[in-house]
Design a protein around this motif. Sequence first.
Motif, PDB file in Angstrom:
ATOM      1  N   MET A   1     -14.045   8.735   1.335  1.00  0.00           N
ATOM      2  CA  MET A   1     -14.561   9.741   0.010  1.00  0.00           C
ATOM      3  C   MET A   1     -13.266  10.415  -0.263  1.00  0.00           C
ATOM      4  O   MET A   1     -12.341  10.572   0.255  1.00  0.00           O
ATOM      5  CB  MET A   1     -15.346  11.123   0.715  1.00  0.00           C
ATOM      6  N   LYS A   2     -13.161  10.387  -1.784  1.00  0.00           N
ATOM      7  CA  LYS A   2     -12.216  11.105  -2.452  1.00  0.00           C
ATOM      8  C   LYS A   2     -12.521  12.558  -2.728  1.00  0.00           C
ATOM      9  O   LYS A   2     -13.663  12.899  -2.557  1.00  0.00           O
ATOM     10  CB  LYS A   2     -11.858  10.403  -3.796  1.00  0.00           C
ATOM     11  N   LEU A   3     -11.267  13.238  -3.218  1.00  0.00           N
ATOM     12  CA  LEU A   3     -11.478  14.510  -3.292  1.00  0.00           C
ATOM     13  C   LEU A   3     -12.452  14.876  -4.205  1.00  0.00           C
ATOM     14  O   LEU A   3     -13.444  15.880  -4.158  1.00  0.00           O
ATOM     15  CB  LEU A   3     -10.367  15.359  -3.839  1.00  0.00           C
ATOM     16  N   GLN A   4     -12.630  14.235  -5.635  1.00  0.00           N
ATOM     17  CA  GLN A   4     -13.460  14.410  -6.571  1.00  0.00           C
ATOM     18  C   GLN A   4     -15.070  14.275  -6.206  1.00  0.00           C
ATOM     19  O   GLN A   4     -15.769  14.876  -6.466  1.00  0.00           O
ATOM     20  CB  GLN A   4     -13.182  13.362  -7.762  1.00  0.00           C
ATOM     21  N   ASP A   5     -15.131  13.370  -5.115  1.00  0.00           N
ATOM     22  CA  ASP A   5     -16.442  13.159  -4.475  1.00  0.00           C
ATOM     23  C   ASP A   5     -16.929  14.364  -3.589  1.00  0.00           C
ATOM     24  O   ASP A   5     -18.413  14.311  -3.406  1.00  0.00           O
ATOM     25  CB  ASP A   5     -16.572  12.053  -3.545  1.00  0.00           C
ATOM     26  N   ILE A   6     -16.233  15.166  -3.024  1.00  0.00           N
ATOM     27  CA  ILE A   6     -16.974  16.470  -2.485  1.00  0.00           C
ATOM     28  C   ILE A   6     -16.873  17.529  -3.275  1.00  0.00           C
ATOM     29  O   ILE A   6     -17.330  18.614  -2.799  1.00  0.00           O
ATOM     30  CB  ILE A   6     -15.713  16.539  -1.247  1.00  0.00           C
ATOM     31  N   LYS A   7     -16.441  17.563  -4.787  1.00  0.00           N
ATOM     32  CA  LYS A   7     -17.009  18.633  -5.428  1.00  0.00           C
ATOM     33  C   LYS A   7     -18.326  18.915  -5.697  1.00  0.00           C
ATOM     34  O   LYS A   7     -19.251  17.780  -6.078  1.00  0.00           O
ATOM     35  CB  LYS A   7     -16.232  18.413  -6.745  1.00  0.00           C
ATOM     36  N   GLY A   8     -18.751  20.180  -5.655  1.00  0.00           N
ATOM     37  CA  GLY A   8     -20.319  20.195  -5.850  1.00  0.00           C
ATOM     38  C   GLY A   8     -20.805  21.768  -4.813  1.00  0.00           C
ATOM     39  O   GLY A   8     -19.919  22.421  -4.541  1.00  0.00           O
ATOM     40  N   THR A   9     -21.799  21.923  -4.798  1.00  0.00           N
ATOM     41  CA  THR A   9     -22.429  23.042  -4.474  1.00  0.00           C
ATOM     42  C   THR A   9     -22.926  22.853  -2.834  1.00  0.00           C
ATOM     43  O   THR A   9     -23.613  21.739  -2.673  1.00  0.00           O
ATOM     44  CB  THR A   9     -23.608  23.520  -5.139  1.00  0.00           C
ATOM     45  N   TYR A  10     -22.754  23.728  -1.723  1.00  0.00           N
ATOM     46  CA  TYR A  10     -23.078  23.366  -0.437  1.00  0.00           C
ATOM     47  C   TYR A  10     -23.805  24.723  -0.213  1.00  0.00           C
ATOM     48  O   TYR A  10     -23.812  25.633  -0.688  1.00  0.00           O
ATOM     49  CB  TYR A  10     -21.828  23.261   0.530  1.00  0.00           C
ATOM     50  N   ASP A  11     -24.857  24.371   0.892  1.00  0.00           N
ATOM     51  CA  ASP A  11     -25.700  25.634   1.514  1.00  0.00           C
ATOM     52  C   ASP A  11     -24.857  26.417   2.111  1.00  0.00           C
ATOM     53  O   ASP A  11     -24.881  27.625   2.581  1.00  0.00           O
ATOM     54  CB  ASP A  11     -26.597  24.847   2.352  1.00  0.00           C
ATOM     55  N   MET A  12     -23.716  25.733   2.929  1.00  0.00           N
ATOM     56  CA  MET A  12     -22.861  26.439   3.823  1.00  0.00           C
ATOM     57  C   MET A  12     -21.557  25.577   4.084  1.00  0.00           C
ATOM     58  O   MET A  12     -21.549  24.696   3.924  1.00  0.00           O
ATOM     59  CB  MET A  12     -23.713  26.705   5.214  1.00  0.00           C
TER      60      MET A  12
END
Length: 214
Positions: A1-12
């Motif tokens: 995974m690239k850095l851009q791929d982990i951008k987003g909203t997480y529950d925790m």
Amino acid sequence: MKLQDIKGTYDMIYSLGNQCAVAGKLRRYQVRPYAGVIDWMISFSLPGVTNLLRNRFANFMETETMAFDGYHAGGEKLLVRDTLYDVHSAHDFPVPENSPTHWPSYPPFKEKMDTLTHRFLQDLESCEHILFVRLIGTYEETIELATVLSSVVKHNFTLLMLNPIAEHTIVEYDWDIPHVCSLGIPMGAPYDDIWDTMMSGIICSRPVIVEEWP
């Protein structure tokens, strides 16, 4: 995974060590709703942390497997090591209330550990998507950690693995491990611009609860 791929909203979003700096950064960016179990501990051994997760914190920080291992914070705190998992408590046993052979702070400490552990394990079951952030781990150690996380996290997770580099930049590694984004970043100084870039676009949907620990 690239850095851009982990951008987003997480529950925790949880820190997996290896020291308090990770929890401090997550708190600074207001994506750490509350404390994780090892947020303010020293956990240089990633295999130890992986075993801790694999065993679902069984026998963690029990007096039978804890040992005095020196002093911390300029001698103001005892450094107490969990010998099963090679994790050190660095902030919970102040001097002079505690000594190398007598820990009156242990009962409230253990109660806190049990509370944090119960909440953490509940989140592993209930959260739809968790981001874990770990400072320093080899490729082989990361494979093992991701495998264990896959077995204990009920739904989805992402692991952000950070390793030190000398350059003032962000290096994206193509480790090709499912769920894992592996980056090289400079360490040893605040490097706010690096962290600003890295954490931009990473959001936790839960409100932040102020917990004064340590």
